[in-house]
Design a protein around this motif. Structure first.
Motif, PDB file in Angstrom:
ATOM      1  N   CYS A 120       0.858  -1.198   0.000  1.00 18.59           N
ATOM      2  CA  CYS A 120       0.000   0.000   0.000  1.00 18.59           C
ATOM      3  C   CYS A 120       0.889   1.242   0.000  1.00 18.59           C
ATOM      4  O   CYS A 120       1.143   1.833   1.064  1.00 18.59           O
ATOM      5  N   ALA A 150      -4.116  -0.936  -2.479  1.00 18.52           N
ATOM      6  CA  ALA A 150      -3.210  -2.086  -2.499  1.00 18.52           C
ATOM      7  C   ALA A 150      -2.863  -2.376  -3.945  1.00 18.52           C
ATOM      8  O   ALA A 150      -3.744  -2.709  -4.750  1.00 18.52           O
ATOM      9  N   ARG A 188      -0.906  -5.681   3.342  1.00 15.18           N
ATOM     10  CA  ARG A 188      -1.750  -4.505   3.153  1.00 15.18           C
ATOM     11  C   ARG A 188      -2.011  -3.855   4.505  1.00 15.18           C
ATOM     12  O   ARG A 188      -2.746  -4.393   5.325  1.00 15.18           O
TER      13      ARG A 188
END
Length: 210
Positions: A120, A150, A188
């Motif tokens: 991310c 992401a 993430r």
């Protein structure tokens, strides 16, 4: 240096990568020094503290590193939180700038970009602004400073290519899993608990590279 400058706050954005004496021990020494002098401490950590086993990680998740760098960062986090309970530990992800980051340079060099390596990314300006906000606050604990999107490293390279008028088809692709490079594939960071505390909006890569 802390004695000479007497700062109100210290942001530790250093990294010695897998060098334990810098990334772990150095962070511990700085935490001790800042605490002795009553300085506000913001310690910058990394999504490398996670293995990727659960993919989605919020601020409550405990580190489970699988690389020497991740282990050093995780050790630093634990020490900082123990030595300086009032400190803020800020985990971040891939940092992208205005053409200066390693990720942007790799896109310009047409290096191999993995399609299964997902993070991310955060814009360096958003990250810096959020860190300054944390430094000026009394928020303690763990915070996630990552973008909302992401994306794979290949998509990140493609976004950079489009922004900079490069041909994205020049970027060779591969699977990181096939290369057997140590480290997590898909991590993430969820900043859901952190974002409401900040004025700075942590944008996703698809927005800030548009």
């Amino acid at each position: 240096m802390l004695t000479a400058t007497a700062p109100d706050a210290v942001i530790n954005a250093t990294s010695g990568m897998a060098d334990w004496s810098v990334t772990a021990d150095g962070a511990i020494r700085l935490a001790l020094a800042a605490t002795r002098r009553g300085c506000r401490l913001v310690h910058v950590s990394s999504d490398a503290v996670f293995s990727g086993a659960r993919i989605h990680y919020d601020e409550r998740c405990l580190p489970d590193p699988v690389t020497p760098y991740g282990a050093a960062k995780a050790a630093a986090e634990t020490a900082v939180r123990h030595l300086s309970p009032a400190a803020a530990v800020a985990r971040t992800s891939l940092i992208v700038g205005n053409g200066d980051s390693v990720h942007e340079r790799r896109a310009h060099a047409a290096d191999v970009h993995f399609t299964d390596d997902i993070r991310c990314p955060v814009h360096v300006g958003d990250l810096a602004s959020a860190l300054l906000e944390l430094a000026a606050s009394d928020h303690a604990g763990v915070f996630h400073l990552a973008g909302t999107d992401a994306v794979s490293r290949h998509e990140l390279g493609t976004l950079v290519a489009h922004r900079d008028d490069l041909d994205p088809t020049r970027l060779p692709t591969a699977h990181r899993a096939d290369a057997r490079i140590p480290g997590a594939l898909d991590v993430r960071l969820d900043a859901g608990a952190t974002q409401p505390l900040l004025r700075t909006r942590l944008r996703g890569a698809r927005e800030f590279l548009r």
